[in-house]
Scaffold this active site. Structure first.
Site, PDB file in Angstrom:
ATOM      1  N   SER A   1       8.872  -3.651   0.184  1.00  0.00           N
ATOM      2  CA  SER A   1       8.403  -4.197   1.463  1.00  0.00           C
ATOM      3  C   SER A   1       8.737  -3.276   2.619  1.00  0.00           C
ATOM      4  CB  SER A   1       9.079  -5.548   1.730  1.00  0.00           C
ATOM      5  OG  SER A   1      10.442  -5.343   2.066  1.00  0.00           O
ATOM      6  N   HIS A   2       8.181  -3.585   3.779  1.00  0.00           N
ATOM      7  CA  HIS A   2       8.654  -3.035   5.035  1.00  0.00           C
ATOM      8  C   HIS A   2       9.983  -3.725   5.333  1.00  0.00           C
ATOM      9  CE1 HIS A   2       4.332  -2.330   5.293  1.00  0.00           C
ATOM     10  NE2 HIS A   2       4.575  -1.394   6.178  1.00  0.00           N
ATOM     11  N   GLY A   3      10.993  -2.971   5.685  1.00  0.00           N
ATOM     12  CA  GLY A   3      12.266  -3.565   6.066  1.00  0.00           C
ATOM     13  C   GLY A   3      12.925  -4.338   4.947  1.00  0.00           C
TER      14      GLY A   3
END
Lengths: 141, 164
Positions: free
Chosen positions: A8-10
């Protein structure tokens, strides 16, 4: 067993993994990976590649990414040919949600043994798990 | 004649942020990706075309040369363009060759040897800073460093100070 990787992002992937262990305990061949703003793109690609190698014990890896068309997805695309040429099969499902990951982790040892079946199960579970409360209980206003 | 609404240096080319925010806010109707490597790689070209299409914008992927040819031949038709390239060098070439850029947003270039960090997501070399200065002096290009619209914006003057 088929490996599972959430990307994922982050911190969402790591958080999702934590939620999974809260619900069903620890899982083997299951990992999370996050992409962060300050990270070198090539370094991320490399970490992604290494994770797949670690998770693949011969039956391939099902990769879950957060967004279609975004960096985790694009990086999977950049890696897929190389991985396949090295005999690591992957399938990449976008729009990851908790129900689909739970379903896959509990099905991968038992009913479903091939990656080609497993990713389809992930997609159908992911879609079917989206409901609305009032519609569900028949209290439509 | 077409117009470049925003030129952007981003190592990730088309990605989530471009897809979800930029494409909706800017009034653009096309995204041009200028990248020699992707232009030659049919598989990745397809990935970007495919996902980009979901924005509702027209997506085109060019090599630097093809982009210039297209500009010479069509003046970019009537497109309102977000132009994205991986490097400052690409825009340096394109702008010197006559492609009109007003604003250049340096969004993401990861840290490499001999670079200085300007904002969290951007590190550049002295040579790249010189290119931006030249674009500012000779072509009136306004360069600024910003990852996403809600984060801090650093202009070229401040970057020059940071680089010492």
């Amino acid at each position: 067993m088929i490996g599972c990787l959430v990307v994922s992002h982050g911190k969402m992937a790591e958080g999702l993994k934590e939620s999974v262990s809260l619900i069903m305990g620890e899982n083997k061949q299951f990992a999370a990976l996050g992409f962060f703003e300050e990270e070198d793109f090539e370094a991320f690609k490399n970490r992604f590649y290494q994770k797949i190698i670690q998770l693949d014990h011969g039956n391939g890896v099902l990769v879950f990414v957060d967004l279609f068309g975004a960096t985790p997805y694009n990086v999977s695309a950049m890696l897929v040919n190389r991985l396949h040429s090295e005999n690591h099969s992957i399938r990449v499902v976008t729009g990851v949600n908790l129900p689909m990951v739970l379903e896959i982790l509990s099905s991968r040892n038992t009913q479903v043994n091939s990656l080609d079946e497993l990713y389809l199960l992930a997609m159908s579970t992911g879609k079917e798990s989206i409901k609305e409360l009032l519609d569900e209980v028949g209290l439509k206003q | 004649m077409g117009k470049i609404l925003l030129a952007r240096v981003d190592e990730r080319l088309i990605h989530g942020q471009v897809m979800t925010q930029l494409s909706k806010k800017s009034g653009a109707n096309a995204i041009f990706v200028v990248d020699d490597q992707v232009a030659e790689d049919d598989f990745m070209k397809n990935i970007y075309l495919n996902s980009g299409t979901r924005t509702g914008l027209q997506i085109k992927i060019f090599s630097e040369k093809k982009c210039l040819d297209y500009w010479m031949e069509t003046s970019f038709e009537n497109f309102k363009v977000i132009m994205i390239a991986r490097t400052i060098e690409t825009f340096f070439k394109l702008i010197q060759a006559g492609i009109p850029v007003i604003e250049l947003n340096i969004c993401a270039i990861s840290r490499k040897p001999d670079t200085t960090s300007i904002i969290k997501s951007v590190s550049i070399t002295k040579e790249q800073l010189e290119m931006l200065k030249k674009l500012s002096d000779d072509y009136k290009v306004i360069s600024y460093f910003q990852a996403i619209p809600s984060t801090k914006k650093v202009n070229l003057e401040e970057a020059v100070k940071i680089m010492g």
